[in-house]
Design a protein around this motif. Structure first.
Motif, PDB file in Angstrom:
ATOM      1  N   VAL A  96      53.692  65.958   3.866  1.00 14.84           N
ATOM      2  CA  VAL A  96      53.219  67.091   4.670  1.00 14.84           C
ATOM      3  C   VAL A  96      51.709  66.965   4.842  1.00 14.84           C
ATOM      4  O   VAL A  96      50.978  66.624   3.906  1.00 14.84           O
ATOM      5  N   GLY A  97      51.228  67.271   6.058  1.00 17.00           N
ATOM      6  CA  GLY A  97      49.807  67.120   6.324  1.00 17.00           C
ATOM      7  C   GLY A  97      48.984  68.380   6.127  1.00 17.00           C
ATOM      8  O   GLY A  97      47.797  68.304   5.802  1.00 17.00           O
ATOM      9  N   HIS A  98      49.597  69.546   6.342  1.00 23.02           N
ATOM     10  CA  HIS A  98      48.840  70.801   6.359  1.00 23.02           C
ATOM     11  C   HIS A  98      49.741  71.920   5.838  1.00 23.02           C
ATOM     12  O   HIS A  98      50.871  72.083   6.308  1.00 23.02           O
ATOM     13  N   VAL A  99      49.252  72.699   4.877  1.00 24.81           N
ATOM     14  CA  VAL A  99      49.989  73.834   4.336  1.00 24.81           C
ATOM     15  C   VAL A  99      49.236  75.122   4.667  1.00 24.81           C
ATOM     16  O   VAL A  99      48.053  75.258   4.334  1.00 24.81           O
ATOM     17  N   VAL A 100      49.931  76.040   5.314  1.00 23.48           N
ATOM     18  CA  VAL A 100      49.405  77.386   5.562  1.00 23.48           C
ATOM     19  C   VAL A 100      50.053  78.289   4.522  1.00 23.48           C
ATOM     20  O   VAL A 100      51.261  78.538   4.564  1.00 23.48           O
ATOM     21  N   TYR A 101      49.240  78.741   3.573  1.00 24.54           N
ATOM     22  CA  TYR A 101      49.758  79.435   2.396  1.00 24.54           C
ATOM     23  C   TYR A 101      49.454  80.926   2.449  1.00 24.54           C
ATOM     24  O   TYR A 101      48.319  81.337   2.710  1.00 24.54           O
ATOM     25  N   VAL A 102      50.468  81.750   2.169  1.00 26.70           N
ATOM     26  CA  VAL A 102      50.307  83.196   2.132  1.00 26.70           C
ATOM     27  C   VAL A 102      49.849  83.594   0.732  1.00 26.70           C
ATOM     28  O   VAL A 102      50.638  83.593  -0.221  1.00 26.70           O
ATOM     29  N   SER A 103      48.594  83.917   0.614  1.00 22.75           N
ATOM     30  CA  SER A 103      47.974  84.226  -0.662  1.00 22.75           C
ATOM     31  C   SER A 103      47.718  85.732  -0.755  1.00 22.75           C
ATOM     32  O   SER A 103      48.385  86.524  -0.080  1.00 22.75           O
TER      33      SER A 103
END
Length: 280
Positions: A96-103
């Motif tokens: 995976v290149g990019h993680v959009v994380y719900v923090s």
């Protein structure tokens, strides 16, 4: 046809579901990662894969070919952090290149809200992973305040006169969708998602009373009273600590700052508590 380059977790829940449906409505293909494929929403262009936090090998298989991952935090669990860290490792292994994380708003190792510490550790793992990242730090949910009134008409908790800049579900989902439509433009960014105002719980009680037509007051408990009043639910200690620390974080001023991040990402002002409650 090539596999979707975007994977979305949590599509059977409220946030992942809102985001997945919004993206599908725009014709964006996505892979839905779910524990139970039978519960996945039926969306055009969706590739459903079984994937559960806590099973790293399964996650690697489910994430193969994915370039951007929308990572909704796992359900509250005594080892949620361990599950998050394993999933981050799996994403990196899968390429995976990019993680959009719900923090969470104000995530930090020493945050008053206990679960915000887990989010801080997950963020740190993502920074060290070699993958690009974007963090969406949600404040408390405005919808939560519509459910706090007890049978006696009181909202109770040790929040004092602290303020909280809570944000709505639709605004979080719209902000996430904006990032996922052009993830490269948001690489390395941290967005603190809030509503348009910071309210005390006494002010929250006034709005609840006005909109719902029910007499509502705020009772400022001591920390000891808060633990005692929640003991009746029989929840484990870590869970009760999390419940009580949402209020003590408000009292400490850690959830008070209003940002314009929702407006910058979505192009519109975020919803207020009065607007959310009026929608029902």
């Amino acid at each position: 046809m090539d596999a979707p380059a975007l994977a979305v977790t949590g599509s059977t829940g409220w946030l992942g579901g809102l985001v997945a449906r919004d993206l599908a409505a725009d014709g964006i293909r996505q892979r839905l990662l779910v524990r139970n494929p039978d519960r996945a929403p039926a969306l055009d262009g969706a590739d459903v894969r079984r994937c559960a936090y806590g099973d790293d090998d399964e996650a690697v298989r489910a994430l193969e070919g994915v370039r951007t991952l929308f990572m909704v935090s796992a359900a509250e669990h005594p080892d949620r952090l361990g599950q998050h860290l394993g999933f981050v490792r799996a994403a990196a292994r899968a390429g995976v290149g990019h993680v959009v994380y719900v923090s969470f708003y104000g995530a930090a190792p020493d945050a008053t809200f206990t679960l915000a510490r887990d989010h801080a550790a997950t963020e740190e793992a993502l920074r060290a992973s070699g993958m690009a990242w974007t963090f969406l730090r949600d404040n408390l949910y405005l919808e939560f305040f519509g459910q706090l009134r007890g049978e006696d008409g009181a909202i109770r908790g040790p929040a004092g006169d602290g303020r909280v800049a809570a944000v709505s579900h639709p605004d979080i989902a719209a902000a996430a969708g904006a990032v996922l439509r052009d993830p490269a433009a948001h690489a390395g960014e941290t967005y603190s998602l809030t509503g348009p105002e910071a309210l005390t719980l006494a002010e929250v009680a006034d709005v609840v009373a006005e909109v719902q037509g029910l007499e509502t007051t705020y009772v400022d408990e001591t920390v000891e009273e808060a633990y005692a009043s929640r003991a009746v639910y029989g929840a484990p200690d870590w869970q009760v600590d999390a419940w009580v620390s949402t209020y003590t974080a408000i009292a400490a001023g850690e959830l008070a700052g209003v940002t314009d991040d929702v407006e910058r990402l979505t192009g519109r002002l975020p919803l207020s508590l009065r607007e959310v409650l009026s929608r029902g």
